[in-house]
Scaffold this motif. Sequence first.
Motif: not given
Length: 177
Positions: A135-139, A30-33, A5-8, A113-123
Amino acid sequence: MKILVISDSHLYENYLENVIKEFENQVDLLIHCGDSSLQKNNRLMQKFDIAVLGNHDEDDYPVYTTYQNILATHGHRFNVYKGYEELIDLCHKKNCQFCFHGHTHVPTYQKHEGIIFINPGSLMMNRGSYGYGTFALVDITNNHFDIQFLHHETYQICDQTILEEGIKLLEEFKKLV
């Protein structure tokens, strides 16, 4: 399922290319936010299974998209600086347990509310005292998950204090907006 997961990344194609080369064969998705500031037909953006519209993107990326129980968005259209209320509603409507987003340049993991929010930060570069991008690696396995936030150049796992600082920064942002 393992997810990069990558963003910014904001036109920092060298960072983006290096991270993709290092991890694309180790993940399933691979996700780009958003805020790549690159066109959808860019060779690096073509590598992403999911890419969404950021406030600095001009191509016609979707504002959000869902994949299985994951919602991906940038966050600017959902007022993430004020909190997650709008995204919580959307995740409930779309039956998503995970929400990946960007926009704040602050790597965070939160549960609401039961939802996991993940912000990978800015690359490119995060807000905070430490002065580097992430950036983030999520399993995700059977709705359980493991997350690692990594340094944008060394790929070392970030210290927990960075996440704690990020939560404090977001609380300050809420007071300002």
